[in-house]
Write a protein that holds these residues in place. Sequence first.
Motif, PDB file in Angstrom:
ATOM      1  N   ASN A 145      63.476  18.126-186.158  1.00 31.60           N
ATOM      2  CA  ASN A 145      63.973  17.962-187.525  1.00 31.60           C
ATOM      3  C   ASN A 145      62.770  17.815-188.455  1.00 31.60           C
ATOM      4  O   ASN A 145      62.111  16.781-188.453  1.00 31.60           O
ATOM      5  N   PRO A 146      62.430  18.854-189.245  1.00 29.22           N
ATOM      6  CA  PRO A 146      61.219  18.822-190.066  1.00 29.22           C
ATOM      7  C   PRO A 146      61.147  17.589-190.955  1.00 29.22           C
ATOM      8  O   PRO A 146      62.091  17.239-191.649  1.00 29.22           O
ATOM      9  N   GLY A 147      60.002  16.914-190.894  1.00 34.06           N
ATOM     10  CA  GLY A 147      59.772  15.758-191.745  1.00 34.06           C
ATOM     11  C   GLY A 147      60.246  14.447-191.160  1.00 34.06           C
ATOM     12  O   GLY A 147      59.871  13.383-191.631  1.00 34.06           O
ATOM     13  N   ARG A 148      61.084  14.509-190.095  1.00 31.26           N
ATOM     14  CA  ARG A 148      61.649  13.273-189.575  1.00 31.26           C
ATOM     15  C   ARG A 148      60.578  12.414-188.899  1.00 31.26           C
ATOM     16  O   ARG A 148      60.579  11.194-189.022  1.00 31.26           O
ATOM     17  N   GLY A 149      59.667  13.041-188.153  1.00 32.24           N
ATOM     18  CA  GLY A 149      58.657  12.270-187.442  1.00 32.24           C
ATOM     19  C   GLY A 149      57.805  11.430-188.367  1.00 32.24           C
ATOM     20  O   GLY A 149      57.448  10.293-188.050  1.00 32.24           O
ATOM     21  N   GLN A 150      57.444  11.935-189.554  1.00 30.87           N
ATOM     22  CA  GLN A 150      56.592  11.217-190.494  1.00 30.87           C
ATOM     23  C   GLN A 150      57.386  10.261-191.379  1.00 30.87           C
ATOM     24  O   GLN A 150      56.813   9.369-192.002  1.00 30.87           O
ATOM     25  N   ASN A 151      58.714  10.449-191.438  1.00 25.02           N
ATOM     26  CA  ASN A 151      59.528   9.724-192.408  1.00 25.02           C
ATOM     27  C   ASN A 151      60.448   8.698-191.756  1.00 25.02           C
ATOM     28  O   ASN A 151      61.219   8.042-192.436  1.00 25.02           O
ATOM     29  N   ILE A 152      60.332   8.567-190.440  1.00 20.77           N
ATOM     30  CA  ILE A 152      61.283   7.745-189.698  1.00 20.77           C
ATOM     31  C   ILE A 152      60.929   6.265-189.796  1.00 20.77           C
ATOM     32  O   ILE A 152      59.768   5.897-189.944  1.00 20.77           O
ATOM     33  N   TYR A 153      61.978   5.425-189.713  1.00 22.56           N
ATOM     34  CA  TYR A 153      61.787   3.983-189.894  1.00 22.56           C
ATOM     35  C   TYR A 153      62.764   3.269-188.960  1.00 22.56           C
ATOM     36  O   TYR A 153      63.920   3.673-188.824  1.00 22.56           O
ATOM     37  N   ASN A 154      62.285   2.225-188.285  1.00 22.66           N
ATOM     38  CA  ASN A 154      63.150   1.441-187.395  1.00 22.66           C
ATOM     39  C   ASN A 154      63.926   0.422-188.227  1.00 22.66           C
ATOM     40  O   ASN A 154      63.395  -0.612-188.626  1.00 22.66           O
ATOM     41  N   CYS A 155      65.161   0.740-188.501  1.00 18.59           N
ATOM     42  CA  CYS A 155      65.980  -0.076-189.405  1.00 18.59           C
ATOM     43  C   CYS A 155      66.803  -1.100-188.629  1.00 18.59           C
ATOM     44  O   CYS A 155      67.094  -0.931-187.446  1.00 18.59           O
ATOM     45  N   ASP A 156      67.189  -2.143-189.313  1.00 16.50           N
ATOM     46  CA  ASP A 156      68.236  -3.050-188.850  1.00 16.50           C
ATOM     47  C   ASP A 156      68.857  -3.688-190.086  1.00 16.50           C
ATOM     48  O   ASP A 156      68.470  -3.383-191.216  1.00 16.50           O
ATOM     49  N   TYR A 157      69.829  -4.591-189.870  1.00 19.60           N
ATOM     50  CA  TYR A 157      70.565  -5.156-191.003  1.00 19.60           C
ATOM     51  C   TYR A 157      69.666  -5.992-191.914  1.00 19.60           C
ATOM     52  O   TYR A 157      69.928  -6.093-193.111  1.00 19.60           O
ATOM     53  N   GLU A 158      68.628  -6.567-191.364  1.00 18.36           N
ATOM     54  CA  GLU A 158      67.713  -7.358-192.184  1.00 18.36           C
ATOM     55  C   GLU A 158      66.580  -6.525-192.765  1.00 18.36           C
ATOM     56  O   GLU A 158      65.896  -6.959-193.684  1.00 18.36           O
ATOM     57  N   HIS A 159      66.372  -5.323-192.218  1.00 17.63           N
ATOM     58  CA  HIS A 159      65.284  -4.455-192.675  1.00 17.63           C
ATOM     59  C   HIS A 159      65.817  -3.046-192.922  1.00 17.63           C
ATOM     60  O   HIS A 159      65.609  -2.139-192.107  1.00 17.63           O
ATOM     61  N   PRO A 160      66.545  -2.857-194.005  1.00 18.19           N
ATOM     62  CA  PRO A 160      67.042  -1.513-194.335  1.00 18.19           C
ATOM     63  C   PRO A 160      65.876  -0.608-194.731  1.00 18.19           C
ATOM     64  O   PRO A 160      64.786  -1.084-195.033  1.00 18.19           O
ATOM     65  N   PRO A 161      66.074   0.682-194.731  1.00 13.81           N
ATOM     66  CA  PRO A 161      64.981   1.607-195.058  1.00 13.81           C
ATOM     67  C   PRO A 161      64.613   1.541-196.541  1.00 13.81           C
ATOM     68  O   PRO A 161      65.471   1.286-197.392  1.00 13.81           O
ATOM     69  N   SER A 162      63.351   1.755-196.830  1.00 10.81           N
ATOM     70  CA  SER A 162      62.917   1.832-198.219  1.00 10.81           C
ATOM     71  C   SER A 162      63.296   3.190-198.796  1.00 10.81           C
ATOM     72  O   SER A 162      63.735   4.093-198.071  1.00 10.81           O
ATOM     73  N   LYS A 163      63.120   3.340-200.089  1.00 14.90           N
ATOM     74  CA  LYS A 163      63.511   4.564-200.783  1.00 14.90           C
ATOM     75  C   LYS A 163      62.829   5.783-200.161  1.00 14.90           C
ATOM     76  O   LYS A 163      61.610   5.811-199.993  1.00 14.90           O
ATOM     77  N   GLY A 164      63.635   6.760-199.800  1.00 13.19           N
ATOM     78  CA  GLY A 164      63.095   7.999-199.249  1.00 13.19           C
ATOM     79  C   GLY A 164      62.891   7.982-197.754  1.00 13.19           C
ATOM     80  O   GLY A 164      62.617   9.031-197.164  1.00 13.19           O
ATOM     81  N   LYS A 165      63.010   6.813-197.104  1.00 14.41           N
ATOM     82  CA  LYS A 165      62.845   6.722-195.659  1.00 14.41           C
ATOM     83  C   LYS A 165      64.185   6.962-194.958  1.00 14.41           C
ATOM     84  O   LYS A 165      65.257   6.821-195.549  1.00 14.41           O
ATOM     85  N   VAL A 166      64.112   7.308-193.670  1.00 13.33           N
ATOM     86  CA  VAL A 166      65.323   7.515-192.878  1.00 13.33           C
ATOM     87  C   VAL A 166      65.260   6.636-191.640  1.00 13.33           C
ATOM     88  O   VAL A 166      64.189   6.261-191.177  1.00 13.33           O
ATOM     89  N   CYS A 167      66.422   6.316-191.101  1.00 14.33           N
ATOM     90  CA  CYS A 167      66.510   5.385-189.978  1.00 14.33           C
ATOM     91  C   CYS A 167      66.460   6.127-188.644  1.00 14.33           C
ATOM     92  O   CYS A 167      67.009   7.224-188.496  1.00 14.33           O
TER      93      CYS A 167
END
Length: 325
Positions: A145-167
């Motif tokens: 998935n183009p861009g996912r490797g650089q844009n990925i973020y380990n999310c949880d309920y206390e740490h939602p993704p920042s603007k433009g990031k994906v979980c």
Amino acid sequence: MTTSAKQHEAMQQNYQPFLKPPPESGMTKFKRFLYNSETGAVFGRTGESWAKISLFYIIFYICLASMFLFLLWLFHFTLDPRIPKWKLDESLIGTNPGLGFRPMPESDNALSSLIWYKGTKKEDYQYWTSSLEKFLDPYRKPGLNPGRGQNIYNCDYEHPPSKGKVCNIDVRQWAPCTSENNYNYHVQNPCIFIKLNKIYGWTPEYYNDPSNLPAEMPESLKETIYQKANESIPSLNTIWVSCEGENPADVEFIGEIDYLPQQGFPGYFFPFENSEGYLSPLVAIHFKSPRTGVLINVECKAWAKNIKHDRKEKLGTVHFELMID
């Protein structure tokens, strides 16, 4: 006076424009249409006439194509590649998402929603596990998935993704619903993956008050919500999912169900804003002991205050059949 001049003068004297010309056969007229030896016309036009009309149409179509490309170029500037022009109530999709399931039946049977296989040999269930492999490849291999490797973020309920990031969605940890385990098809306890259809900008309204749950919500899901409410880190901001047999017989045959990694879609995946590398959240439905040899009608529902359920319009719900011989 020369002979040719005399002939020309005689023809002028004999020419009577108001007289009906002598009758001709249809074949004679057709031959003259193909080629007129007197004027040199082909298909009713001389070479000069053909050249003029050809030049006209060449110029006409060049101008028409140029105008179309120019308007298309202007229209391009009115669109955003990530943000739809019409959103939510203004769009045809609306504000009530539906559910989808994987694996799907073969494309030549597009109207079917039956997941049916026989036996425990690999060739018996190969199609279904291969379909899941293809569907889950972007989840298991971020590089697809183009861009996912650089844009990925380990999310949880206390740490939602920042603007433009994906979980991150690590389906490799959802045992027994994993590729290495054949998604449990080999032991006739298959896993079906449920996803919520994407609607740009849609924000769910959660059932995060255990004392105010809808009466039609399954009791088992209500118990899950009560338990989550008592956890030290509450995870009530969730679009809950429930799957049940549609009819009394189906309820009896469906057996116990597990939901992986949890019984719903976490709220930190929403709203969907088409960020680079975004993948829809999934819930794996593990049928632990379905009755074999019978057709089981299954209905799954997504639960949020702003999700309405309509079987006919396929809003907030999905139906499929499961049959294992």
